[in-house]
Design a protein around this motif. Structure first.
Motif, PDB file in Angstrom:
ATOM      1  N   LEU A 242      49.696  59.286  -6.755  1.00  0.00           N
ATOM      2  CA  LEU A 242      50.131  60.649  -7.098  1.00  0.00           C
ATOM      3  C   LEU A 242      51.174  60.638  -8.217  1.00  0.00           C
ATOM      4  O   LEU A 242      52.160  61.363  -8.163  1.00  0.00           O
ATOM      5  CB  LEU A 242      50.737  61.347  -5.864  1.00  0.00           C
ATOM      6  CG  LEU A 242      49.831  61.589  -4.664  1.00  0.00           C
ATOM      7  CD1 LEU A 242      50.651  62.047  -3.468  1.00  0.00           C
ATOM      8  CD2 LEU A 242      48.763  62.617  -5.024  1.00  0.00           C
ATOM      9  N   GLY A 243      51.005  59.725  -9.149  1.00  0.00           N
ATOM     10  CA  GLY A 243      51.944  59.677 -10.266  1.00  0.00           C
ATOM     11  C   GLY A 243      53.240  58.980  -9.933  1.00  0.00           C
ATOM     12  O   GLY A 243      54.149  58.923 -10.761  1.00  0.00           O
ATOM     13  N   ALA A 244      53.359  58.461  -8.713  1.00  0.00           N
ATOM     14  CA  ALA A 244      54.566  57.732  -8.344  1.00  0.00           C
ATOM     15  C   ALA A 244      54.218  56.266  -8.190  1.00  0.00           C
ATOM     16  O   ALA A 244      53.074  55.935  -7.871  1.00  0.00           O
ATOM     17  CB  ALA A 244      55.109  58.268  -7.034  1.00  0.00           C
ATOM     18  N   SER A 245      55.183  55.390  -8.415  1.00  0.00           N
ATOM     19  CA  SER A 245      54.828  53.982  -8.320  1.00  0.00           C
ATOM     20  C   SER A 245      55.449  53.347  -7.087  1.00  0.00           C
ATOM     21  O   SER A 245      56.508  53.742  -6.613  1.00  0.00           O
ATOM     22  CB  SER A 245      55.236  53.237  -9.590  1.00  0.00           C
ATOM     23  OG  SER A 245      56.605  53.066  -9.623  1.00  0.00           O
ATOM     24  N   ILE A 246      54.725  52.370  -6.539  1.00  0.00           N
ATOM     25  CA  ILE A 246      55.176  51.678  -5.337  1.00  0.00           C
ATOM     26  C   ILE A 246      54.757  50.213  -5.465  1.00  0.00           C
ATOM     27  O   ILE A 246      53.684  49.922  -5.986  1.00  0.00           O
ATOM     28  CB  ILE A 246      54.584  52.344  -4.070  1.00  0.00           C
ATOM     29  CG1 ILE A 246      55.171  51.715  -2.806  1.00  0.00           C
ATOM     30  CG2 ILE A 246      53.068  52.261  -4.051  1.00  0.00           C
ATOM     31  CD1 ILE A 246      54.892  52.520  -1.554  1.00  0.00           C
TER      32      ILE A 246
END
Lengths: 383, 359, 310
Positions: free
Chosen positions: C143-147
């Motif tokens: 969702l456009g976030a990085s992990i």
């Protein structure tokens, strides 16, 4: 009742004699013919002990060399002795050790390391008219207290901040700033912010953390949303390293820029491969560019091992102090203090002269970049 | 006075003699110390006196009322910053001490009530944690209130604080008094001594008053105290306010003595140090608390010499004296609670309680 | 939107660590009504011991797969912390079980100081680097976030441990004994429960969780330090109180919630207050939450039955 009066008068008599002796002792220390004591104070215990010891070593190396050269001052051969005291980087302890060194009859002080300790101690040296040269305190306030005795051989936050701010603006138009809300980090970051704006950059975010933190993901995410080209961090290596790491974890590509607190081998060790490309500054010229620099480095490393941070500055501070004594031809603080103000000395960190406040005039600042797991010289900026 | 009345004439004069000698000793102490150990030790004694005031203040909250406060240093900070802001170039003010000291103490007391009110219902360890949080919140605010409006100057601290000046007589510089040359630490010594005497006097009077007994009652059994008609809410708030007042007073004195304040002087460790003074000395007992404060201030200074000792014995320093200090405090806290829970000089009542509990 | 999602992930990762440490507080509190102040230090010791083993093993056998080296470190740290937790209880708390309330709290502070200083004497005052190259370095976009891989592992492991703990407490003999002791120690004793053994077991379980949390923290941030346990412990305690101390699900919820509050708070406070308050107030959220919960709803979000002392 008689006996109590007797006891009282005896106690009084003893007290007065003893205190009278005390006065005498102090007088003797100042004019005696033993070794001339120069004070050195830095945190020798606690989290910054390794940097404090580095200052101590720097000052000691200089004094050993001076003693070996058999100096003659005021027509008499003089030997110097370093009196080292641990201020624990604590303002309160700093005033106690300052008083202790003054009691011991020192004629000058190399110290202290931290601004927080240097500022309150400066008052005691000033009250007793003892010249003080700090090798590493950067807070503007140290020399702004109006004390005639306060000097430093390190650029102050404003001087370093100006160069770093202008450099940040050169690296990119959008700058984000993080500081650790310590006297050092906040002081430097505030000056960088001013200078970056003055140089035409847009400061898109100013965020703060503290010197115990390890999670910066929240503030970095917030900064990421503002898409800066450069992130400046004012603080020390234990925070700079995880900031660097978490920037990469968040997929940020901005250039990380820092001050002298970040320009350490520990930063590279903690940040690992992520450290590559980070830029940080340190006041003065790179040692290998200085005529006496490589010589100093060899001598220091042979005796004490790797230079941690400010040893060259402590080394220069000691030489500057003795230099003033030689010109005044006296180790008496009252006599050599005026000469200290007129200092013009070629040290291992650069040319040293002082302005009216006791700050270094026109100190150069050198930028370094992590390349291949090592800090490599990038360029030296003349203000 | 009734104690004195019961004594015979000879014993009475002996009491007075002891008191007179004690007083004389206290008056001469800075001279003796300076002559034997140097002027820096006069400074250490000055700080010890400040800590005695702080410890006695915290003793009201912890020792008398039994409310464990781990954020006591917040009041010290409030008092110190009050002085620093009202007598320094920060706002260009230089108000006289008889305005600032009471103001600092009063504001600290206000903070005491502020902390006390929401925590009235809490007891024991919950209270400890909340007060700890309160102390940290105050420190974080002081550290951060340099922007957007600069009030505290943030982490840079406040410099050039005016020293105490009593109607034109400045304690900040060397003065000639009755033919004796007294330096600043000596002058502060006598001021602090006077303040400690005042605080001890107030504490002694409180201890034996209705209020003092009400505090003890709350400490022992709050429910029973309430049933006995004690307004527990007001009495607890009063304990917080009184303790905070002394904290604020010491803070003001500290700022004037030191000439520089910064947030790092008011961290959690400081609160824990003051608490350990009380615990080691003897909770609730004034002489015990004084002893604890002196030990905790002087021992770390004395431990400095262990560095030299180690160098002589082993040729190098294995354990930094400063590290040793913290380690010893930790061990001392545990050992005291296990083997002498009432402290070195326990109050009679506490001693009895702990004996009962052990039985 | 991606920023919000990212802050949520930041908060959940941070919160998972809080949750694991909070479980240790809640377990002990549920049974003894004692705040084990030294629990944060147990976490620190776990991290330091694991790092020492990892460093040594990496030096001796650098060819071993990274994950094996890290797991070995973890497997040494867990029993070491269990032993530590057991000893702390035996030395500092058990002799004071019937002493006035202040006594065990003060020994807890004492133990905390001792552990910090012992760690400092053994491992020095500098930060210690975690050789992060040992672990997978992958980064994913959601969702456009990085992990990162490590962060995913932290989230999964936390949920798994939580589930295991719930089963332990609700389905096993030991769990039943623990619940009985929490309700009425004297009665439990009469029913044949060895109360001392149960209390020891509680400390041992809590310490094992602390060791895991410690390794997670240093793996995620890449470093460890003798002082790291203190603030972590305080925040985890706040989390436990927020969720309702003595309640396992509460500790989990409180931990995750506190992590998210901190991340969102630090991320948005500057914008929300027009720059009046900034991210430097991040650390006060935990304390504010603590004070608010204790004064408004002392039993916490998922209040447990016996919180008469708050």
């Amino acid at each position: 009742m008689k006996s109590s009066l007797l006891a009282l008068s005896i106690a009084l008599a003893v007290g007065l004699t003893v205190s009278a002796c005390g006065d005498k002792k102090e007088g003797a220390a100042a004019g005696g013919n033993g070794p001339v004591k120069i004070g050195q104070s830095s945190p020798l215990t606690g989290p910054q002990a390794h940097i404090g010891k580095d200052n101590d070593n720097g000052a000691r190396l200089a004094i050993d060399e001076i003693n070996a050269s058999k100096p003659v001052i005021g027509g008499k051969p003089v030997t110097f002795e370093v009196m080292s005291e641990d201020d624990q980087a604590d303002p309160k302890t700093a005033t106690i050790v300052a008083q202790r060194m003054v009691d011991a009859g020192i004629v000058g002080v190399i110290g202290h390391l931290n601004s927080g300790a240097t500022i309150p101690a400066a008052k005691i040296y000033s009250d007793n008219n003892i010249p003080q040269i700090s090798p590493s305190a950067t807070a503007i306030k140290y020399t702004a207290q109006g004390f005639k005795t306060a000097y430093r051989v390190m650029t102050n936050d404003e001087q370093q901040g100006k160069v770093l701010g202008a450099y940040a603006a050169k690296l990119g138009k959008k700058v984000a700033i993080i500081d650790d809300q310590t006297a050092y980090g906040q002081g430097l970051a505030a000056e960088v912010e001013k200078a970056a704006k003055a140089a035409g950059a847009e400061v898109v975010a100013v965020e703060h953390t503290n010197d115990k933190a390890s999670d910066f993901s929240a503030i970095l995410t917030s900064i990421k949303g503002k898409a800066p080209d450069v992130i400046f961090f004012g603080g020390m290596d234990p925070q700079a390293a995880p900031i660097n790491k978490q920037m990469r974890q968040l997929g940020m590509t901005a250039q990380l820029l820092g001050g002298d607190g970040m320009q350490t081998p520990k930063f590279i060790e903690l940040a690992g491969a992520d450290a590559e490309g980070a830029i940080a500054s340190i006041p003065g010229l790179p040692l290998d560019k200085m005529p006496k620099g490589t010589d100093f480095k060899q001598k220091f490393e042979a005796k004490y091992g790797q230079i941690q941070l400010y040893a060259p500055y402590a080394y220069d501070a000691a030489y500057v102090m003795v230099d003033a004594m030689k010109r005044a031809d006296s180790t008496d603080p009252a006599k050599y203090l005026p000469e200290l103000a007129k200092t013009s000395y070629e040290g291992v960190t650069g040319k040293i002269s002082f302005d009216a406040k006791g700050d270094l005039t026109s100190g150069p600042i050198t930028l370094y970049k992590v390349q291949g797991g090592k800090w490599e010289t990038l360029e030296t900026v003349q203000p | 006075m009734n104690v004195l009345d019961t004594l015979t004439g000879k014993a009475k004069s002996r009491v007075w003699l002891t008191a007179a000698l004690l007083l004389l000793g206290l008056v001469l102490l800075p001279f003796l110390v300076e002559a034997s150990l140097g002027k820096s030790w006069v400074r250490i004694i000055d700080l010890a006196l400040l800590y005695i005031m702080l410890a006695l203040g915290l003793n009201i909250v912890v020792g008398y009322a039994g409310l464990l406060d781990l954020g006591y240093v917040a009041f010290y900070a409030v008092g110190a910053y009050c002085w620093a802001l009202l007598a320094s170039p920060q706002f260009g003010l230089n108000l006289p001490f008889w305005i600032i000291l009471p103001a600092g103490a009063a504001i600290a007391a206000l903070f005491g009530v502020l902390l006390g009110t929401p925590t009235l219902r809490l007891r024991g360890d919950y209270l400890a944690i909340v007060t700890l949080g309160f102390g940290e919140i105050i420190r974080i605010f002081i550290n951060n209130l340099n922007a957007p409006i600069n009030i505290t100057n943030g982490p840079q601290g406040i410099t050039l604080i005016e020293p105490m000046s009593i109607f034109g007589f400045s304690l900040g510089k060397t003065q000639d008094v009755l033919g004796l040359t007294l330096s600043s630490p000596h002058l502060y010594y006598y001021l602090f001594l006077l303040c400690v005497a005042l605080v001890v006097f107030v504490c002694v009077r409180l201890e034996n008053s209705r209020i003092g007994r009400a505090w003890v009652a709350i400490r022992e059994d709050e429910m029973a105290a309430a049933a006995a008609g004690i307004n527990t809410r007001n009495i607890k708030l009063l304990a917080f306010a009184m303790g905070a007042t002394f904290g604020g007073l010491s803070g003001g004195l500290f700022a004037s003595f030191q000439g520089f304040v910064s947030p790092e002087s008011f961290n959690l460790m400081e609160s824990i140090m003051i608490l350990s003074m009380i615990v080691l000395g003897g909770m609730g007992n004034i002489p015990g608390v004084i002893l604890g404060a002196i030990l905790v201030t002087v021992i770390p200074e004395a431990l400095r010499y262990t560095g030299d000792l180690q160098r002589v014995l082993f040729g190098q320093v294995y354990i930094d004296p400063a590290d040793l200090r913290m380690l010893l405090f930790g061990i001392a806290l545990v050992m005291m609670m296990l083997f002498r829970p009432a402290g070195l000089l326990p109050s009679k009542q506490r001693k009895r309680e702990f004996a009962e509990d052990a039985a | 939107m991606d920023i919000f999602a990212q802050q949520l992930i930041n908060g959940l990762v941070l919160g998972s660590v809080y949750a694991l440490v909070a479980l240790g507080y809640t377990l002990v509190y549920g049974i003894l009504e004692l705040i084990n102040f030294a629990h944060g230090e147990t976490t620190m010791m776990g991290s330091m011991i694991a790092l020492a083993v990892i460093g040594a093993l990496f030096g001796v056998a650098p060819d071993l797969p990274g994950i094996v080296i890290v797991l070995t470190g973890l497997l040494v740290a867990i029993p070491a912390c269990m032993l530590l937790g057991y000893s702390i209880e035996r030395v500092a708390y058990r002799p004071l079980r019937h002493a006035p309330r202040l006594a065990p709290l003060i020994t807890a502070i004492g133990i905390s100081i001792v552990l910090q200083n012992v760690a400092m004497l053994i491992w020095g005052k500098q930060y210690i680097a975690f050789p992060t190259t040992l672990l997978p370095q992958g980064r994913h976009e959601i969702l456009g976030a990085s992990i990162t891989d490590v962060q995913i592992a932290i989230l999964v492991l936390t949920v798994a441990i939580m589930a295991g703990l719930v089963i332990l407490v609700n389905r096993t003999r030991l769990g039943r004994a623990m619940r009985a002791t929490a309700q009425a120690p004297a009665v439990a004793q009469l029913m044949g429960v060895n109360v001392n053994a149960v209390i020891s077991a509680t400390f041992i379980i809590g310490s094992a969780l602390a060791a895991i949390a410690g390794v997670m923290v240093s793996a995620n941030y890449g470093q460890a330090h003798y002082y790291m346990g203190f603030l972590l412990g305080l925040k985890a305690f706040s989390a436990a109180v927020l969720g309702g101390i003595g309640n396992l699900a509460g500790a989990m919820l409180g931990g995750l919630l506190l992590g998210v509050i901190e991340a969102l708070g630090a991320g948005y406070i500057g914008d929300l207050t027009g720059g009046f308050l900034g991210s430097h107030y991040q650390d006060i959220f935990a304390f504010m939450v603590l004070i608010l919960v204790l004064t408004l709803k002392p039993s916490g979000l998922l209040g447990s039955k016996s919180v008469e002392r708050a």
